[in-house]
Every structure is written in structure tokens, then in C-alpha cells.
Motif scaffolding. Structure first.
Motif, mmCIF file in Angstrom:
data_model
loop_
_atom_site.group_PDB
_atom_site.id
_atom_site.type_symbol
_atom_site.label_atom_id
_atom_site.label_comp_id
_atom_site.label_asym_id
_atom_site.label_seq_id
_atom_site.Cartn_x
_atom_site.Cartn_y
_atom_site.Cartn_z
ATOM 1 N N LEU A 92 0.772 -1.252 -0.013
ATOM 2 C CA LEU A 92 -0.132 0.013 0.092
ATOM 3 C C LEU A 92 0.736 1.300 -0.059
ATOM 4 C CD1 LEU A 92 -2.603 -1.165 2.476
ATOM 5 C CD2 LEU A 92 -2.815 -0.881 -0.197
ATOM 6 N N LYS A 93 1.971 1.151 0.700
ATOM 7 C CA LYS A 93 2.865 2.417 0.655
ATOM 8 C C LYS A 93 3.363 2.582 -0.549
ATOM 9 C CE LYS A 93 3.962 2.962 5.832
ATOM 10 N NZ LYS A 93 4.911 2.511 6.770
ATOM 11 N N ALA A 94 3.929 1.408 -1.258
ATOM 12 C CA ALA A 94 4.435 1.650 -2.630
ATOM 13 C C ALA A 94 3.610 2.260 -3.368
ATOM 14 C CB ALA A 94 4.998 0.121 -2.950
ATOM 15 N N LEU A 95 2.376 1.805 -3.456
ATOM 16 C CA LEU A 95 1.306 2.265 -4.530
ATOM 17 C C LEU A 95 0.795 3.800 -3.843
ATOM 18 C CD1 LEU A 95 -1.489 -0.506 -4.269
ATOM 19 C CD2 LEU A 95 0.305 0.122 -6.166
ATOM 20 N N GLN A 96 0.889 3.974 -2.903
ATOM 21 C CA GLN A 96 0.483 5.615 -2.495
ATOM 22 C C GLN A 96 1.667 6.369 -3.061
ATOM 23 O OE1 GLN A 96 1.294 6.702 1.786
ATOM 24 N NE2 GLN A 96 -0.797 7.676 1.811
ATOM 25 N N ALA A 133 -8.168 11.442 -5.299
ATOM 26 C CA ALA A 133 -8.893 10.363 -4.619
ATOM 27 C C ALA A 133 -8.389 9.213 -4.300
ATOM 28 C CB ALA A 133 -10.169 10.095 -5.788
ATOM 29 N N HIS A 134 -7.409 8.908 -5.294
ATOM 30 C CA HIS A 134 -6.754 7.553 -5.021
ATOM 31 C C HIS A 134 -5.772 7.570 -3.762
ATOM 32 C CE1 HIS A 134 -6.675 6.885 -9.705
ATOM 33 N NE2 HIS A 134 -7.801 6.744 -9.121
ATOM 34 N N ILE A 135 -5.212 8.738 -3.577
ATOM 35 C CA ILE A 135 -4.383 8.944 -2.511
ATOM 36 C C ILE A 135 -5.153 8.930 -1.116
ATOM 37 C CG2 ILE A 135 -2.992 10.637 -1.300
ATOM 38 C CD1 ILE A 135 -1.765 11.777 -4.358
ATOM 39 N N ARG A 136 -6.279 9.468 -1.162
ATOM 40 C CA ARG A 136 -7.285 9.501 -0.129
ATOM 41 C C ARG A 136 -7.720 8.054 0.219
ATOM 42 N NH1 ARG A 136 -8.983 14.280 -2.490
ATOM 43 N NH2 ARG A 136 -10.831 13.279 -3.560
ATOM 44 N N THR A 137 -7.876 7.268 -0.851
ATOM 45 C CA THR A 137 -8.295 5.916 -0.368
ATOM 46 C C THR A 137 -7.103 5.039 0.178
ATOM 47 O OG1 THR A 137 -9.872 6.069 -2.359
ATOM 48 C CG2 THR A 137 -9.199 3.731 -1.667
ATOM 49 N N LEU A 138 -5.898 5.252 -0.481
ATOM 50 C CA LEU A 138 -4.852 4.564 0.269
ATOM 51 C C LEU A 138 -4.459 4.851 1.570
ATOM 52 C CD1 LEU A 138 -2.657 4.516 -3.182
ATOM 53 C CD2 LEU A 138 -3.727 2.403 -1.839
ATOM 54 N N ASP A 139 -4.557 6.370 1.976
ATOM 55 C CA ASP A 139 -4.457 6.699 3.259
ATOM 56 C C ASP A 139 -5.371 6.049 4.069
ATOM 57 O OD1 ASP A 139 -2.521 8.754 2.512
ATOM 58 O OD2 ASP A 139 -3.905 10.540 2.459
ATOM 59 N N GLN A 140 -6.761 5.773 3.705
ATOM 60 C CA GLN A 140 -7.615 5.058 4.696
ATOM 61 C C GLN A 140 -7.229 3.643 4.743
ATOM 62 O OE1 GLN A 140 -11.322 6.003 2.182
ATOM 63 N NE2 GLN A 140 -11.524 8.132 3.438
ATOM 64 N N LEU A 141 -6.862 3.026 3.770
ATOM 65 C CA LEU A 141 -6.371 1.572 3.712
ATOM 66 C C LEU A 141 -4.921 1.504 4.730
ATOM 67 C CD1 LEU A 141 -6.940 0.663 0.038
ATOM 68 C CD2 LEU A 141 -8.353 -0.125 1.983
#
Length: 147
Positions: A92-96, A133-141
Motif C-alpha cells: 500500500l505504501k508503494a502504491l501511495q 482520490a486514489h491518495i485519499r483511498t490509500l491513506d484510509q487503507l
């Protein structure tokens, strides 16, 4: 010509993102079952949609869309390879990190005074907002992820 170069650079990033998400989805399916990958699938689909939008605009401007992710794709494979040996949180961190880098690329492109209005519009109304929006989703995950 200038607009096509910028669009192809952004397209390479989006192609890289789709490759990286595909790898992450495969990894999470193996490790965690379906739950986690369901959260990432909409982001993967959004990146595929961004690829289509960029390719269409490049074609409309008379250019030839690039077909591979180049150096970024190689970088994504290295990052993802490292994450594969680690846990879900590392993935998840790599994706973020990739999403934040992509958002910076879009913001940088918008600073270009030679950018045509149709290119600017695509970035402002669709691509950059999706990236945020993707960044916000990954933050939540990441907030809810265990190692």
C-alpha cells in the motif's frame, strides 16, 4: 507537438500505474483473499480509464501514443518486487508513493504555459482529481492495514 510529448509522458506514468496495480492485486489476492484487492480494483480501473483518455487525446492531436511504461515501469517493478517480499502495508505504501508522484506530474504539467486548453481540461477535470482520490483511498487503507 509539445502537448503530445507531455501527454505521452503522462501516459507512461499511467501505464506504469496499471502494471503496478495489476501486480499488487495479484499479490493481495494470493496473500489476503479478496477483501483487500476489492478496495484497489476501482483505482486500477481508473488508471486504465486514464490510459484510454490520454491515448484518445494523443490520437486526436495527431500523435502516436507510447505503448510501454519505459523507465517508470521498470521502477514500478523494482518497488513492487521489494513490496512483494514485505507485507500488505508495504504494498500500500508503494502504491501511495506512486500516486503522489503521479499527482505531482499532473500538477507540473498544469504549470506549462504552452499546454492547450483540451489537455489542461482533461488533467484538471479528470486525471488530477482521480489521482487525489486514489491518495485519499490509500491513506484510509493504510490507516486500517495491519502489517
Amino acid at each position: 507537438m509539445h502537448n503530445i510529448e507531455i501527454l505521452n509522458k503522462l501516459l507512461k506514468d499511467e501505464l506504469s500505474a496499471t502494471e503496478t496495480y495489476q501486480q499488487a492485486l495479484d499479490k493481495l489476492k494470493e496473500d489476503a483473499g479478496v477483501g483487500e484487492s476489492e478496495d484497489l480494483k476501482p483505482i486500477y480501473e481508473a488508471h486504465k480509464d486514464a490510459v484510454s483518455s490520454l491515448q484518445a487525446l494523443i490520437n486526436r492531436l495527431g500523435g502516436t501514443p507510447c505503448e510501454d511504461s519505459g523507465a517508470w515501469g521498470t521502477w514500478a517493478k523494482i518497488v513492487q518486487g521489494g513490496a512483494n517480499m514485505l507485507g500488505k502495508k508495504a504494498v500500500l505504501k508503494a502504491l501511495q508513493a506512486g500516486e503522489k508522484s503521479g499527482a505531482e506530474e499532473y500538477e507540473e504539467a498544469l504549470e506549462d504555459t504552452e499546454l492547450s486548453s483540451d489537455v489542461r481540461s482533461l488533467i484538471e477535470t479528470k486525471l488530477l482529481s482521480a489521482q487525489q482520490a486514489h491518495i485519499r483511498t490509500l491513506d484510509q487503507l493504510l490507516d486500517t492495514a495491519s502489517e
